[in-house]
Design a protein around this motif. Sequence first.
Motif, mmCIF file in Angstrom:
data_model
loop_
_atom_site.group_PDB
_atom_site.id
_atom_site.type_symbol
_atom_site.label_atom_id
_atom_site.label_comp_id
_atom_site.label_asym_id
_atom_site.label_seq_id
_atom_site.Cartn_x
_atom_site.Cartn_y
_atom_site.Cartn_z
ATOM 1 N N GLY A 3 0.804 -1.211 0.000
ATOM 2 C CA GLY A 3 0.000 0.000 0.000
ATOM 3 C C GLY A 3 0.833 1.255 0.000
ATOM 4 O O GLY A 3 1.979 1.257 0.451
ATOM 5 N N TRP A 4 0.261 2.323 -0.533
ATOM 6 C CA TRP A 4 0.820 3.663 -0.417
ATOM 7 C C TRP A 4 0.008 4.416 0.628
ATOM 8 O O TRP A 4 -1.225 4.339 0.659
ATOM 9 C CB TRP A 4 0.735 4.407 -1.753
ATOM 10 N N PHE A 5 0.722 5.166 1.448
ATOM 11 C CA PHE A 5 0.115 5.938 2.508
ATOM 12 C C PHE A 5 0.721 7.337 2.467
ATOM 13 O O PHE A 5 1.749 7.560 1.833
ATOM 14 C CB PHE A 5 0.398 5.297 3.869
ATOM 15 N N ARG A 6 0.087 8.269 3.145
ATOM 16 C CA ARG A 6 0.661 9.612 3.212
ATOM 17 C C ARG A 6 0.347 10.251 4.558
ATOM 18 O O ARG A 6 -0.627 9.899 5.214
ATOM 19 C CB ARG A 6 0.130 10.485 2.076
ATOM 20 N N GLN A 7 1.200 11.180 4.928
ATOM 21 C CA GLN A 7 1.000 11.918 6.168
ATOM 22 C C GLN A 7 1.279 13.384 5.923
ATOM 23 O O GLN A 7 2.406 13.761 5.583
ATOM 24 C CB GLN A 7 1.895 11.386 7.282
ATOM 25 N N ALA A 8 0.247 14.170 6.084
ATOM 26 C CA ALA A 8 0.373 15.614 5.946
ATOM 27 C C ALA A 8 0.723 16.209 7.301
ATOM 28 O O ALA A 8 0.459 15.601 8.348
ATOM 29 C CB ALA A 8 -0.931 16.200 5.429
ATOM 30 N N PRO A 9 1.319 17.396 7.307
ATOM 31 C CA PRO A 9 1.689 18.031 8.574
ATOM 32 C C PRO A 9 0.492 18.160 9.516
ATOM 33 O O PRO A 9 -0.565 18.646 9.116
ATOM 34 C CB PRO A 9 2.202 19.395 8.140
ATOM 35 N N GLY A 10 0.668 17.691 10.742
ATOM 36 C CA GLY A 10 -0.374 17.814 11.736
ATOM 37 C C GLY A 10 -1.520 16.832 11.596
ATOM 38 O O GLY A 10 -2.507 16.922 12.338
ATOM 39 N N LYS A 11 -1.381 15.909 10.665
ATOM 40 C CA LYS A 11 -2.469 14.949 10.446
ATOM 41 C C LYS A 11 -1.970 13.522 10.614
ATOM 42 O O LYS A 11 -0.770 13.267 10.565
ATOM 43 C CB LYS A 11 -3.055 15.125 9.043
ATOM 44 N N ARG A 69 -1.381 9.612 9.565
ATOM 45 C CA ARG A 69 -1.049 8.915 8.321
ATOM 46 C C ARG A 69 -2.322 8.263 7.781
ATOM 47 O O ARG A 69 -3.105 7.691 8.555
ATOM 48 C CB ARG A 69 0.031 7.880 8.570
ATOM 49 N N GLU A 70 -2.504 8.308 6.463
ATOM 50 C CA GLU A 70 -3.717 7.751 5.873
ATOM 51 C C GLU A 70 -3.394 6.906 4.658
ATOM 52 O O GLU A 70 -2.394 7.109 3.973
ATOM 53 C CB GLU A 70 -4.689 8.869 5.472
ATOM 54 N N THR A 76 -0.417 17.523 -0.623
ATOM 55 C CA THR A 76 0.886 17.756 -0.020
ATOM 56 C C THR A 76 1.057 16.899 1.227
ATOM 57 O O THR A 76 0.240 16.955 2.147
ATOM 58 C CB THR A 76 1.045 19.244 0.348
ATOM 59 N N ALA A 77 2.102 16.091 1.233
ATOM 60 C CA ALA A 77 2.332 15.153 2.338
ATOM 61 C C ALA A 77 3.629 14.399 2.074
ATOM 62 O O ALA A 77 4.201 14.483 0.982
ATOM 63 C CB ALA A 77 1.179 14.158 2.448
ATOM 64 N N VAL A 78 4.061 13.664 3.080
ATOM 65 C CA VAL A 78 5.112 12.674 2.883
ATOM 66 C C VAL A 78 4.419 11.360 2.534
ATOM 67 O O VAL A 78 3.502 10.925 3.242
ATOM 68 C CB VAL A 78 5.988 12.507 4.129
ATOM 69 N N TYR A 79 4.855 10.764 1.451
ATOM 70 C CA TYR A 79 4.246 9.531 0.966
ATOM 71 C C TYR A 79 5.137 8.342 1.300
ATOM 72 O O TYR A 79 6.355 8.385 1.103
ATOM 73 C CB TYR A 79 4.018 9.620 -0.538
ATOM 74 N N TYR A 80 4.512 7.300 1.787
ATOM 75 C CA TYR A 80 5.199 6.090 2.194
ATOM 76 C C TYR A 80 4.564 4.879 1.526
ATOM 77 O O TYR A 80 3.364 4.860 1.281
ATOM 78 C CB TYR A 80 5.088 5.875 3.706
ATOM 79 N N CYS A 81 5.372 3.869 1.305
ATOM 80 C CA CYS A 81 4.818 2.574 0.934
ATOM 81 C C CYS A 81 5.084 1.605 2.076
ATOM 82 O O CYS A 81 6.030 1.799 2.866
ATOM 83 C CB CYS A 81 5.408 2.055 -0.368
#
Length: 120
Positions: free
Chosen positions: A34-42, A44-45, A90-95
């Motif tokens: 899966g790909w996930f992302r985390q925006a500042p102050g939020k 991870r989704e 806009t976020a950091v994206y992770y797999c």
Amino acid sequence: VQLVESGGGLVRAGGSLRLSCVASGGVFISPGLGWFRQAPGKDREFVAGILWGVERTYYADSAKGRFTISKDNAKNTVYLQMNNLKREDTAVYYCNAPYDPGVVYKYDSWGQGTQVTVSS
């Protein structure tokens, strides 16, 4: 399991980016990735997921119609093609793996991620 993300950058709203996740180790015995992302102050989704064997893909509502997840088995790489990007992307994206729709995993670790910044 080793996963390395890349491909992020700065792009204007409406633009595109393609993220890459190179996988190695035991990731391929899991159902998918899966790909996930985390925006500042939020928190991870989840963004998108793909199953290895049956070529099925899954998307968060925010990604449907704009993002496409795909894989290249020969390169052990999963891609996330992102089109029509919006500032809220806009976020950091992770797999990460494993991924299986309907199962909530608690991942032990995350990679360094790749930063996506969308400007207006």
